[in-house]
Design a protein around this motif. Structure first.
Motif, mmCIF file in Angstrom:
data_model
loop_
_atom_site.group_PDB
_atom_site.id
_atom_site.type_symbol
_atom_site.label_atom_id
_atom_site.label_comp_id
_atom_site.label_asym_id
_atom_site.label_seq_id
_atom_site.Cartn_x
_atom_site.Cartn_y
_atom_site.Cartn_z
ATOM 1 N N LEU A 63 0.826 -1.218 0.000
ATOM 2 C CA LEU A 63 0.000 0.000 0.000
ATOM 3 C C LEU A 63 0.856 1.262 0.000
ATOM 4 O O LEU A 63 0.450 2.301 -0.511
ATOM 5 C CB LEU A 63 -0.946 -0.012 1.203
ATOM 6 C CG LEU A 63 -2.021 -1.119 1.190
ATOM 7 C CD1 LEU A 63 -2.769 -1.162 2.506
ATOM 8 C CD2 LEU A 63 -2.993 -0.933 0.024
ATOM 9 N N VAL A 77 -5.591 1.432 -4.738
ATOM 10 C CA VAL A 77 -5.905 0.081 -4.265
ATOM 11 C C VAL A 77 -7.290 -0.335 -4.754
ATOM 12 O O VAL A 77 -8.235 0.445 -4.718
ATOM 13 C CB VAL A 77 -5.783 -0.005 -2.715
ATOM 14 C CG1 VAL A 77 -6.602 1.050 -2.015
ATOM 15 C CG2 VAL A 77 -6.164 -1.387 -2.193
ATOM 16 N N ILE A 118 -5.732 1.896 5.387
ATOM 17 C CA ILE A 118 -5.463 2.754 4.225
ATOM 18 C C ILE A 118 -5.355 4.221 4.669
ATOM 19 O O ILE A 118 -4.467 4.950 4.222
ATOM 20 C CB ILE A 118 -6.563 2.579 3.145
ATOM 21 C CG1 ILE A 118 -6.439 1.189 2.513
ATOM 22 C CG2 ILE A 118 -6.471 3.669 2.070
ATOM 23 C CD1 ILE A 118 -7.601 0.797 1.612
ATOM 24 N N LYS A 178 -2.091 6.498 4.295
ATOM 25 C CA LYS A 178 -2.222 7.756 3.542
ATOM 26 C C LYS A 178 -1.703 8.944 4.360
ATOM 27 O O LYS A 178 -1.055 9.844 3.830
ATOM 28 C CB LYS A 178 -3.693 7.964 3.168
ATOM 29 C CG LYS A 178 -3.911 8.918 2.006
ATOM 30 C CD LYS A 178 -5.366 8.900 1.599
ATOM 31 C CE LYS A 178 -5.765 10.167 0.896
ATOM 32 N NZ LYS A 178 -5.467 10.277 -0.492
ATOM 33 N N LEU A 187 -1.931 7.788 -1.987
ATOM 34 C CA LEU A 187 -2.728 6.561 -2.099
ATOM 35 C C LEU A 187 -4.221 6.864 -2.229
ATOM 36 O O LEU A 187 -4.791 7.583 -1.413
ATOM 37 C CB LEU A 187 -2.477 5.656 -0.888
ATOM 38 C CG LEU A 187 -3.184 4.291 -0.906
ATOM 39 C CD1 LEU A 187 -2.665 3.424 -2.047
ATOM 40 C CD2 LEU A 187 -2.981 3.562 0.414
ATOM 41 N N ILE A 216 -8.250 5.121 -3.380
ATOM 42 C CA ILE A 216 -9.000 3.888 -3.603
ATOM 43 C C ILE A 216 -9.422 3.882 -5.068
ATOM 44 O O ILE A 216 -10.171 4.749 -5.517
ATOM 45 C CB ILE A 216 -10.218 3.779 -2.667
ATOM 46 C CG1 ILE A 216 -9.737 3.601 -1.224
ATOM 47 C CG2 ILE A 216 -11.110 2.617 -3.079
ATOM 48 C CD1 ILE A 216 -10.826 3.614 -0.183
#
Length: 253
Positions: free
Chosen positions: A138, A144, A165, A169, A176, A178
């Protein structure tokens, strides 16, 4: 420059590996150059793309722990434009061995960054855990994909993943994003599957992929032949679903 996409969900059996293999094969079929990183010690993505694990001299483990040259770990597959860095059962112990490393959350990022100019997409198949290797994935990724199985406990554990996540981040990888929630093993005949779909859509709205991966026998059979569905049976629902997913991802670029 490659876009790095991690496929993660700490819940097992949701279709991470199936999606990684078949999405990669579909992207390559659409003339993108793709590298799969098998970051799961079970090495199912490796064997599913035709790599004989017994014959692998250099895997992701050697790159992380022994600082092997990453190019020695890249293997070609039966699909033009699709390469893979295979996994090994030794990866199970890598997390403990990594604890003493400096910048241990960024080891995978440092391995993959030099490969970015050589590919369009780098897909990381994560293990079903939120351990250090998944944190590395990640941290290395731009985005992701979260596969969600259309089953009763589908949304259980997603909050834990989203929290991970969020932490990554804020502390390790500010870029990062989604990429999307992907509904897998969908059977439109089941009321439950439709309820799960509606619930995920209500929770996450435009973050849910339009493409849904349906339950499909050919999709389950293909890995035992060391092939992605598109080579095993290009007319199967599974192959068509993943091709649609690949097109949806490309269209967002």
């Amino acid at each position: 420059m490659a876009k790095i996409i991690a496929l993660a969900n700490q819940k097992g059996g949701v279709g991470k590996t199936t999606t990684t293999m078949n999405l990669a094969a579909s992207l390559a079929t659409l003339e993108k150059s793709v590298l799969v990183i098998d970051a799961d010690p079970q090495a199912n993505a490796s064997s599913g793309l035709g790599v004989n694990i017994q014959e692998v001299d250099c895997s992701l483990y050697e790159c992380i722990i022994d600082h092997a040259d990453v190019r020695d770990a890249i293997y070609t597959t039966d699909i033009d434009g699709l390469d893979i860095i295979p996994s090994h059962i030794d990866l199970v112990g890598a997390e403990i061995e990594m604890l003493n490393l400096d910048n241990r959350e960024r080891v995978l990022k440092n391995i993959l960054d030099p490969l970015r100019p050589e590919y369009d997409y780098i897909l990381i198949d994560c293990a079903p855990s939120l351990g250090l290797i998944t944190v590395n994935a990640l941290t290395a990724a731009d985005s992701v994909i979260i596969p969600v199985q259309c089953e009763y406990f589908a949304l259980e554990g997603i909050s834990k993943l989203l929290n991970t996540i969020r932490i990554i981040k804020s502390k390790l990888n500010t870029k990062l994003e989604i990429e999307g929630f992907l509904l897998t093993m969908y059977d439109s005949r089941l009321r439950l599957a439709n309820q799960i779909y509606d619930e995920v859509k209500r929770h996450f709205q435009e973050l849910v992929f339009k493409t849904v991966i349906q339950r499909n026998v050919k999709l389950s059979e293909a890995p035992s032949h060391g092939l992605p569905a598109i080579l095993y049976d290009a007319d199967s629902t599974g192959a068509k679903n993943h091709l649609a997913l690949a097109k949806e991802i490309i269209s967002r670029e």
